[in-house]
Design a protein around this motif. Structure first.
Motif, PDB file in Angstrom:
ATOM      1  N   SER A  75     -18.867  35.763  17.036  1.00 43.60           N
ATOM      2  CA  SER A  75     -18.857  34.335  16.952  1.00 43.60           C
ATOM      3  C   SER A  75     -20.392  33.802  17.460  1.00 43.60           C
ATOM      4  O   SER A  75     -21.258  34.677  18.008  1.00 43.60           O
ATOM      5  CB  SER A  75     -17.975  33.578  18.010  1.00 43.60           C
ATOM      6  OG  SER A  75     -18.580  33.707  19.171  1.00 43.60           O
ATOM      7  N   PRO A  76     -20.947  32.648  16.954  1.00 48.87           N
ATOM      8  CA  PRO A  76     -22.251  32.199  17.264  1.00 48.87           C
ATOM      9  C   PRO A  76     -22.369  32.268  18.842  1.00 48.87           C
ATOM     10  O   PRO A  76     -23.402  32.626  19.487  1.00 48.87           O
ATOM     11  CB  PRO A  76     -22.025  30.894  16.648  1.00 48.87           C
ATOM     12  CG  PRO A  76     -21.258  30.773  15.513  1.00 48.87           C
ATOM     13  CD  PRO A  76     -20.166  31.802  16.021  1.00 48.87           C
ATOM     14  N   LYS A  77     -21.285  32.273  19.729  1.00 50.99           N
ATOM     15  CA  LYS A  77     -21.546  32.389  21.123  1.00 50.99           C
ATOM     16  C   LYS A  77     -22.103  33.718  21.523  1.00 50.99           C
ATOM     17  O   LYS A  77     -22.700  33.567  22.421  1.00 50.99           O
ATOM     18  CB  LYS A  77     -20.213  31.829  21.786  1.00 50.99           C
ATOM     19  CG  LYS A  77     -19.764  30.434  21.734  1.00 50.99           C
ATOM     20  CD  LYS A  77     -18.481  30.160  22.221  1.00 50.99           C
ATOM     21  CE  LYS A  77     -18.012  28.751  22.380  1.00 50.99           C
ATOM     22  NZ  LYS A  77     -16.715  28.461  23.002  1.00 50.99           N
ATOM     23  N   GLN A  78     -21.599  34.520  20.919  1.00 47.83           N
ATOM     24  CA  GLN A  78     -21.977  36.097  21.104  1.00 47.83           C
ATOM     25  C   GLN A  78     -23.319  36.442  20.395  1.00 47.83           C
ATOM     26  O   GLN A  78     -24.216  37.226  20.802  1.00 47.83           O
ATOM     27  CB  GLN A  78     -20.874  37.015  20.761  1.00 47.83           C
ATOM     28  CG  GLN A  78     -19.697  36.766  21.431  1.00 47.83           C
ATOM     29  CD  GLN A  78     -18.787  37.923  21.301  1.00 47.83           C
ATOM     30  OE1 GLN A  78     -18.882  38.657  20.834  1.00 47.83           O
ATOM     31  NE2 GLN A  78     -17.449  37.590  21.918  1.00 47.83           N
ATOM     32  N   LEU A  79     -23.392  35.780  19.076  1.00 47.61           N
ATOM     33  CA  LEU A  79     -24.709  36.189  18.168  1.00 47.61           C
ATOM     34  C   LEU A  79     -26.010  35.725  18.858  1.00 47.61           C
ATOM     35  O   LEU A  79     -26.953  36.803  18.797  1.00 47.61           O
ATOM     36  CB  LEU A  79     -24.283  35.270  16.911  1.00 47.61           C
ATOM     37  CG  LEU A  79     -25.679  35.566  15.952  1.00 47.61           C
ATOM     38  CD1 LEU A  79     -25.808  36.942  15.520  1.00 47.61           C
ATOM     39  CD2 LEU A  79     -25.343  34.708  14.710  1.00 47.61           C
ATOM     40  N   VAL A  80     -26.029  34.549  19.438  1.00 52.10           N
ATOM     41  CA  VAL A  80     -27.250  34.123  20.091  1.00 52.10           C
ATOM     42  C   VAL A  80     -27.819  35.007  20.972  1.00 52.10           C
ATOM     43  O   VAL A  80     -28.813  35.560  21.341  1.00 52.10           O
ATOM     44  CB  VAL A  80     -27.042  32.632  20.477  1.00 52.10           C
ATOM     45  CG1 VAL A  80     -28.534  32.299  21.150  1.00 52.10           C
ATOM     46  CG2 VAL A  80     -27.226  31.770  19.042  1.00 52.10           C
ATOM     47  N   PRO A  81     -26.989  35.299  22.232  1.00 52.85           N
ATOM     48  CA  PRO A  81     -27.384  35.857  23.356  1.00 52.85           C
ATOM     49  C   PRO A  81     -27.717  37.364  22.898  1.00 52.85           C
ATOM     50  O   PRO A  81     -28.456  38.225  23.473  1.00 52.85           O
ATOM     51  CB  PRO A  81     -26.226  35.844  24.328  1.00 52.85           C
ATOM     52  CG  PRO A  81     -25.075  35.470  23.614  1.00 52.85           C
ATOM     53  CD  PRO A  81     -25.647  34.705  22.476  1.00 52.85           C
ATOM     54  N   ARG A  82     -26.907  38.082  22.096  1.00 52.24           N
ATOM     55  CA  ARG A  82     -26.976  39.390  21.557  1.00 52.24           C
ATOM     56  C   ARG A  82     -28.521  39.536  20.851  1.00 52.24           C
ATOM     57  O   ARG A  82     -29.171  40.792  20.999  1.00 52.24           O
ATOM     58  CB  ARG A  82     -25.962  39.874  20.618  1.00 52.24           C
ATOM     59  CG  ARG A  82     -24.430  40.045  21.300  1.00 52.24           C
ATOM     60  CD  ARG A  82     -23.643  40.539  20.587  1.00 52.24           C
ATOM     61  NE  ARG A  82     -23.903  41.723  19.981  1.00 52.24           N
ATOM     62  CZ  ARG A  82     -22.715  42.402  19.104  1.00 52.24           C
ATOM     63  NH1 ARG A  82     -21.582  41.999  19.099  1.00 52.24           N
ATOM     64  NH2 ARG A  82     -23.094  43.607  18.702  1.00 52.24           N
ATOM     65  N   LEU A  83     -28.576  38.622  19.903  1.00 50.72           N
ATOM     66  CA  LEU A  83     -30.139  38.502  19.632  1.00 50.72           C
ATOM     67  C   LEU A  83     -31.292  38.401  20.507  1.00 50.72           C
ATOM     68  O   LEU A  83     -32.231  38.991  20.433  1.00 50.72           O
ATOM     69  CB  LEU A  83     -30.290  37.520  18.387  1.00 50.72           C
ATOM     70  CG  LEU A  83     -29.324  37.659  17.103  1.00 50.72           C
ATOM     71  CD1 LEU A  83     -29.536  36.258  16.316  1.00 50.72           C
ATOM     72  CD2 LEU A  83     -30.088  38.917  16.373  1.00 50.72           C
ATOM     73  N   ALA A  84     -31.003  37.685  21.443  1.00 48.50           N
ATOM     74  CA  ALA A  84     -31.835  37.538  22.506  1.00 48.50           C
ATOM     75  C   ALA A  84     -32.319  38.619  23.290  1.00 48.50           C
ATOM     76  O   ALA A  84     -33.243  39.100  23.798  1.00 48.50           O
ATOM     77  CB  ALA A  84     -31.479  36.413  23.460  1.00 48.50           C
TER      78      ALA A  84
END
Length: 327
Positions: A75-84
């Motif tokens: 989900s976007p909730k996990q996508l953003v921190p994983r990209l970070a």
């Protein structure tokens, strides 16, 4: 009408604030009501483009990353921190949600199997001894806090009580013995389905093993559905609402068995059940229903004729007389 009263008050010198206080509105509301229906909204919105607005290329890049093999299941909730964690930032979580929503990709983005239809398991009884229902109910025992347990099996098609027992405890062994004896007394029907709720005696190892040995298919209520075993529950209500049902606890198990014996005899042979067109369960179970209903229809037709037969002229008696006393 309200604006007319407001205008009249203002012409008489009343202040607008006083009129609005009496009406329970604000002066701004009166001003808005006075505007023509075609008046345009004069409020000014943003006139400059946000500096951080995503470009079309950035949106395509974001969709490509979200649909990649690595991130298509998150989900976007996990996508953003994983990209970070990979020292990469595409957009905020809210922006990712907005772009995916616009693209219709908020659902699962990976390859999925087509949904498997799971129809509700239903068993239809079109003849006797096809579907039985059974349950256990409490009877007040000789001591306070002590109960007797009535095990009872009913045929869904005819509503006939096929077997019953009264015991001092709930047990899968007692239930298995009742079903086995009832099955033998019914002539060992093939393809029988036995429905019950999800209680311990219903799903006990002894009970399930007995059903497998008899060739009886078990059926259970759906989880958290309180009325999935309605036939047995309705029968218990009829039993406990009989005028002769003891208001005081049973003195012993023997007394309880004697009362249930009388009730079963009345219910099977004399009680005209509303769900089976007001014939008795035994009449329906043993195939006397059609003759009874045909004779009843003849009586109705004669009564509606211009010269109906006198009362008491019907002498049809499809079954031998029984004791009319109720349990």
């Amino acid at each position: 009408m309200t604006l007319a009263h407001v205008q009249e008050a203002l012409q008489k010198g009343v202040r607008l604030e006083v009129v609005c206080e009496r009406l329970g509105v604000t002066p701004r509301t009166i001003q808005r009501w006075r505007k023509p229906a075609t008046a345009q909204d004069g409020r000014c919105g943003p006139r400059t483009r946000p500096a951080n607005r995503l470009s079309e290329g950035e949106k395509r890049r974001m969709l490509a990353v979200a649909n990649s093999e690595e991130f298509r299941d998150v989900s976007p909730k996990q996508l953003v921190p994983r990209l970070a964690d990979q020292c990469e930032y595409l957009a905020s979580e809210a922006s990712v949600y907005r772009v995916l929503r616009e693209a219709g990709q908020l659902a699962h983005r990976g390859p999925v199997k087509p949904p498997t239809p799971r129809p509700k398991a239903e068993h239809t009884a079109r003849a006797p001894n096809q579907v039985w229902s059974w349950d256990i109910t409490y009877l007040k025992g000789p001591m306070k806090g002590c109960f007797l347990y009535l095990y009872l099996v009913v045929d869904v098609f005819s509503r006939r009580i096929m077997g019953w027992r009264v015991h001092e405890e709930e047990s899968s062994s007692h239930a298995a013995a009742l079903i086995r004896d009832s099955w033998h007394e019914a002539g060992r029907p093939e393809g029988l389905v036995l429905h019950s709720d999800n209680g311990g005696p219903m799903k006990g190892a002894t009970m399930l093993a007995t059903l497998q040995w008899l060739g009886v298919a078990p059926s259970f209520s759906r989880p958290r559905v309180s009325d999935d075993n309605a036939f047995s529950e309705a029968l218990f209500r009829t039993l406990k609402y009989r005028p002769s049902f003891p208001q005081r606890p049973f003195a012993s198990s023997k007394d309880a068995k004697a009362w249930v014996t009388r009730f079963v005899a009345w219910y099977n042979t004399q009680h005209r059940h509303s769900a089976i067109r007001f014939v008795t369960p035994e009449d329906r179970h043993f195939g006397r229903e059609a003759t009874l209903l045909a004779q009843r229809q003849q009586v109705y037709q004669r009564s509606s004729a211009p010269h109906s037969a006198p009362a008491g002229s019907c002498r049809f008696n499809p079954r031998p007389p029984t004791d009319s006393s109720e349990p």
